[in-house]
Design a protein around this motif. Structure first.
Motif, PDB file in Angstrom:
ATOM      1  N   LEU A  86       0.826  -1.199   0.000  1.00 52.15           N
ATOM      2  CA  LEU A  86       0.000   0.000   0.000  1.00 52.15           C
ATOM      3  C   LEU A  86       0.865   1.255   0.000  1.00 52.15           C
ATOM      4  CD1 LEU A  86      -2.801  -0.892   2.573  1.00 52.15           C
ATOM      5  CD2 LEU A  86      -3.095  -0.541   0.123  1.00 52.15           C
ATOM      6  N   ARG A  87       1.926   1.229   0.784  1.00 55.00           N
ATOM      7  CA  ARG A  87       2.783   2.406   0.876  1.00 55.00           C
ATOM      8  C   ARG A  87       3.559   2.658  -0.407  1.00 55.00           C
ATOM      9  NH1 ARG A  87       2.885   4.748   5.611  1.00 55.00           N
ATOM     10  NH2 ARG A  87       2.242   3.641   7.486  1.00 55.00           N
ATOM     11  N   ARG A  88       3.720   1.627  -1.231  1.00 53.29           N
ATOM     12  CA  ARG A  88       4.433   1.802  -2.491  1.00 53.29           C
ATOM     13  C   ARG A  88       3.496   2.201  -3.635  1.00 53.29           C
ATOM     14  NH1 ARG A  88       7.280  -2.909  -0.647  1.00 53.29           N
ATOM     15  NH2 ARG A  88       6.025  -4.246  -2.023  1.00 53.29           N
ATOM     16  N   ALA A  89       2.208   2.266  -3.338  1.00 54.23           N
ATOM     17  CA  ALA A  89       1.245   2.627  -4.377  1.00 54.23           C
ATOM     18  C   ALA A  89       1.451   4.078  -4.795  1.00 54.23           C
ATOM     19  CB  ALA A  89      -0.182   2.432  -3.862  1.00 54.23           C
ATOM     20  N   SER A  90       0.995   4.408  -5.981  1.00 56.55           N
ATOM     21  CA  SER A  90       1.132   5.779  -6.475  1.00 56.55           C
ATOM     22  C   SER A  90       0.249   6.722  -5.669  1.00 56.55           C
ATOM     23  CB  SER A  90       0.739   5.854  -7.948  1.00 56.55           C
ATOM     24  OG  SER A  90      -0.661   5.659  -8.090  1.00 56.55           O
ATOM     25  N   LEU A  91       0.571   8.010  -5.730  1.00 52.05           N
ATOM     26  CA  LEU A  91      -0.213   9.009  -5.026  1.00 52.05           C
ATOM     27  C   LEU A  91      -1.647   9.024  -5.548  1.00 52.05           C
ATOM     28  CD1 LEU A  91       0.048  11.143  -2.842  1.00 52.05           C
ATOM     29  CD2 LEU A  91       0.663  12.807  -4.607  1.00 52.05           C
ATOM     30  N   ARG A  92      -1.812   8.807  -6.843  1.00 54.27           N
ATOM     31  CA  ARG A  92      -3.162   8.743  -7.405  1.00 54.27           C
ATOM     32  C   ARG A  92      -3.946   7.589  -6.780  1.00 54.27           C
ATOM     33  NH1 ARG A  92      -3.848   6.878 -13.493  1.00 54.27           N
ATOM     34  NH2 ARG A  92      -3.299   4.938 -12.415  1.00 54.27           N
ATOM     35  N   ASP A  93      -3.299   6.436  -6.669  1.00 59.69           N
ATOM     36  CA  ASP A  93      -3.956   5.281  -6.058  1.00 59.69           C
ATOM     37  C   ASP A  93      -4.324   5.559  -4.602  1.00 59.69           C
ATOM     38  OD1 ASP A  93      -3.695   3.936  -8.414  1.00 59.69           O
ATOM     39  OD2 ASP A  93      -2.076   2.615  -7.740  1.00 59.69           O
ATOM     40  N   GLN A  94      -3.458   6.278  -3.902  1.00 61.62           N
ATOM     41  CA  GLN A  94      -3.717   6.604  -2.510  1.00 61.62           C
ATOM     42  C   GLN A  94      -4.983   7.444  -2.373  1.00 61.62           C
ATOM     43  OE1 GLN A  94      -0.299   8.349  -0.607  1.00 61.62           O
ATOM     44  NE2 GLN A  94       1.104   6.892  -1.533  1.00 61.62           N
ATOM     45  N   PHE A  95      -5.105   8.452  -3.219  1.00 64.00           N
ATOM     46  CA  PHE A  95      -6.284   9.310  -3.131  1.00 64.00           C
ATOM     47  C   PHE A  95      -7.549   8.588  -3.574  1.00 64.00           C
ATOM     48  CE2 PHE A  95      -3.455  12.885  -2.460  1.00 64.00           C
ATOM     49  CZ  PHE A  95      -4.200  13.645  -1.592  1.00 64.00           C
ATOM     50  N   GLU A  96      -7.429   7.669  -4.519  1.00 61.93           N
ATOM     51  CA  GLU A  96      -8.604   6.892  -4.911  1.00 61.93           C
ATOM     52  C   GLU A  96      -9.067   6.006  -3.760  1.00 61.93           C
ATOM     53  OE1 GLU A  96      -7.761   6.680  -9.741  1.00 61.93           O
ATOM     54  OE2 GLU A  96      -7.350   4.917  -8.482  1.00 61.93           O
ATOM     55  N   LEU A  97      -8.117   5.457  -3.004  1.00 59.14           N
ATOM     56  CA  LEU A  97      -8.474   4.670  -1.828  1.00 59.14           C
ATOM     57  C   LEU A  97      -9.131   5.549  -0.781  1.00 59.14           C
ATOM     58  CD1 LEU A  97      -8.452   2.112  -0.093  1.00 59.14           C
ATOM     59  CD2 LEU A  97      -6.116   2.717   0.614  1.00 59.14           C
ATOM     60  N   ARG A  98      -8.544   6.697  -0.514  1.00 60.43           N
ATOM     61  CA  ARG A  98      -9.140   7.632   0.444  1.00 60.43           C
ATOM     62  C   ARG A  98     -10.561   7.982   0.056  1.00 60.43           C
ATOM     63  NH1 ARG A  98      -6.746  13.132   1.902  1.00 60.43           N
ATOM     64  NH2 ARG A  98      -8.639  13.064   3.146  1.00 60.43           N
ATOM     65  N   CYS A  99     -10.762   8.260  -1.198  1.00 59.05           N
ATOM     66  CA  CYS A  99     -12.094   8.642  -1.669  1.00 59.05           C
ATOM     67  C   CYS A  99     -13.102   7.517  -1.421  1.00 59.05           C
ATOM     68  CB  CYS A  99     -12.040   9.007  -3.152  1.00 59.05           C
ATOM     69  SG  CYS A  99     -13.623   9.601  -3.804  1.00 59.05           S
ATOM     70  N   ALA A 100     -12.719   6.286  -1.752  1.00 62.06           N
ATOM     71  CA  ALA A 100     -13.626   5.152  -1.567  1.00 62.06           C
ATOM     72  C   ALA A 100     -13.973   4.948  -0.089  1.00 62.06           C
ATOM     73  CB  ALA A 100     -12.989   3.889  -2.139  1.00 62.06           C
ATOM     74  N   LEU A 101     -12.951   4.996   0.767  1.00 60.31           N
ATOM     75  CA  LEU A 101     -13.179   4.790   2.196  1.00 60.31           C
ATOM     76  C   LEU A 101     -14.006   5.916   2.808  1.00 60.31           C
ATOM     77  CD1 LEU A 101      -9.630   3.589   3.352  1.00 60.31           C
ATOM     78  CD2 LEU A 101     -11.687   2.191   3.155  1.00 60.31           C
ATOM     79  N   GLU A 102     -13.644   7.154   2.504  1.00 61.53           N
ATOM     80  CA  GLU A 102     -14.289   8.286   3.155  1.00 61.53           C
ATOM     81  C   GLU A 102     -15.684   8.556   2.612  1.00 61.53           C
ATOM     82  OE1 GLU A 102     -11.857  11.734   3.856  1.00 61.53           O
ATOM     83  OE2 GLU A 102     -10.060  10.506   4.070  1.00 61.53           O
ATOM     84  N   ALA A 103     -15.925   8.235   1.345  1.00 61.82           N
ATOM     85  CA  ALA A 103     -17.279   8.402   0.805  1.00 61.82           C
ATOM     86  C   ALA A 103     -18.245   7.440   1.495  1.00 61.82           C
ATOM     87  CB  ALA A 103     -17.278   8.170  -0.704  1.00 61.82           C
ATOM     88  N   GLU A 104     -17.811   6.201   1.680  1.00 63.47           N
ATOM     89  CA  GLU A 104     -18.667   5.231   2.374  1.00 63.47           C
ATOM     90  C   GLU A 104     -18.816   5.596   3.842  1.00 63.47           C
ATOM     91  OE1 GLU A 104     -21.139   1.938   3.091  1.00 63.47           O
ATOM     92  OE2 GLU A 104     -20.646   3.155   1.326  1.00 63.47           O
ATOM     93  N   ALA A 105     -17.734   6.074   4.461  1.00 61.57           N
ATOM     94  CA  ALA A 105     -17.812   6.489   5.861  1.00 61.57           C
ATOM     95  C   ALA A 105     -18.807   7.629   6.023  1.00 61.57           C
ATOM     96  CB  ALA A 105     -16.436   6.906   6.367  1.00 61.57           C
ATOM     97  N   ALA A 106     -18.761   8.611   5.122  1.00 61.08           N
ATOM     98  CA  ALA A 106     -19.685   9.745   5.200  1.00 61.08           C
ATOM     99  C   ALA A 106     -21.126   9.292   4.977  1.00 61.08           C
ATOM    100  CB  ALA A 106     -19.294  10.799   4.170  1.00 61.08           C
ATOM    101  N   ARG A 107     -21.312   8.352   4.058  1.00 64.28           N
ATOM    102  CA  ARG A 107     -22.667   7.838   3.799  1.00 64.28           C
ATOM    103  C   ARG A 107     -23.256   7.199   5.059  1.00 64.28           C
ATOM    104  NH1 ARG A 107     -25.692   3.575   2.463  1.00 64.28           N
ATOM    105  NH2 ARG A 107     -24.032   2.081   2.953  1.00 64.28           N
ATOM    106  N   LEU A 108     -22.454   6.386   5.732  1.00 63.72           N
ATOM    107  CA  LEU A 108     -22.920   5.742   6.958  1.00 63.72           C
ATOM    108  C   LEU A 108     -23.063   6.745   8.102  1.00 63.72           C
ATOM    109  CD1 LEU A 108     -20.817   2.451   6.800  1.00 63.72           C
ATOM    110  CD2 LEU A 108     -23.265   2.713   6.327  1.00 63.72           C
ATOM    111  N   ALA A 109     -22.143   7.709   8.158  1.00 61.79           N
ATOM    112  CA  ALA A 109     -22.209   8.724   9.211  1.00 61.79           C
ATOM    113  C   ALA A 109     -23.496   9.539   9.105  1.00 61.79           C
ATOM    114  CB  ALA A 109     -20.996   9.642   9.130  1.00 61.79           C
ATOM    115  N   ALA A 110     -23.949   9.801   7.879  1.00 62.44           N
ATOM    116  CA  ALA A 110     -25.197  10.540   7.694  1.00 62.44           C
ATOM    117  C   ALA A 110     -26.382   9.785   8.286  1.00 62.44           C
ATOM    118  CB  ALA A 110     -25.428  10.812   6.205  1.00 62.44           C
TER     119      ALA A 110
END
Length: 226
Positions: A86-110
């Protein structure tokens, strides 16, 4: 016979040899691996080296030592190796992961947040401030991370929370990258929009707001990727 470990980094090489046997299915989850003298002979290393290798794999969750019984395969997924990938992944991949995790987290938080959760999130947003505020870049990253991880906590999903904890350092690096290189940093209004979307108790709005929040960074990274 297993391939003999090279002289350099013998313990790491021995651990890799054991990992390979698990990965190729020779030692399945739940089975007992050979005893220490046998492993030493198979790997061509000392028993002390085998002990160090086993400790490493126990720490990584791959093996389990049962007193009086032996050492067993606990999992065929090496968490430590996965984190390194995971740490060797590209910066683009990192942000795509963040987006997937945080979008679902926000959906559940709502759907699941309490009034106290929302007040805490608003407080963390106020504390976040700006990159130019006291504490420097490192302090700003800490405050920003606290805000985003609070949303994950509000999801009420333990698996999601633990996944984010697993990649906390990884997420920290993605946040820091917006200050280290020329990437658009979402402003306070963009962060506040996430808070208000969660407060609306509209799960799809909350998820969409996070995706929109990440969109400018993702676009910039896509343009920079060959």
């Amino acid at each position: 016979m297993l391939q003999h470990a090279p002289r350099a980094s013998l313990s790491n090489a021995a651990a890799d040899g054991i990992r390979a046997e698990i990965a190729n299915g020779r030692w399945a989850v739940g089975t007992r691996i050979p005893i220490e003298p046998q492993l030493a002979q198979m790997l061509g290393v000392s028993r002390g080296t085998v002990r160090e290798a086993v400790k490493t794999l126990v720490s990584g969750g791959l093996l389990e030592v049962r007193q009086g019984s032996g050492t067993y395969v606990r999992s065929d997924v090496d968490a430590s190796a996965s984190l390194q990938k995971l740490r060797r992944a590209s910066l683009r991949d990192q942000f795509e992961l963040r987006c997937a995790l945080e979008a679902e987290a926000a959906r559940l938080a709502a759907l699941r947040h309490t009034a106290g959760d929302l007040q805490q999130l608003r407080t963390l947003l106020e504390r976040r401030g700006r990159a130019e505020d006291a504490g420097g870049a490192a302090g700003f990253v800490d405050r920003d991370l606290a805000f985003h991880l609070a949303i994950v906590g509000m999801s009420g999903n333990l698996a999601l929370v633990e996944t984010c904890r697993f990649v906390t350092g990884y997420i920290r690096e993605t946040i820091a990258a917006t200050a280290a290189i020329e990437l658009p940093e979402p402003d306070e209004a963009a962060h506040r929009a996430i808070v208000e979307a969660i407060a609306s108790r509209d799960p799809e709005r909350a998820a969409a707001t996070v995706r929109a929040f990440m969109a400018h960074i993702s676009k910039a990274l896509a343009s920079a990727t060959p």
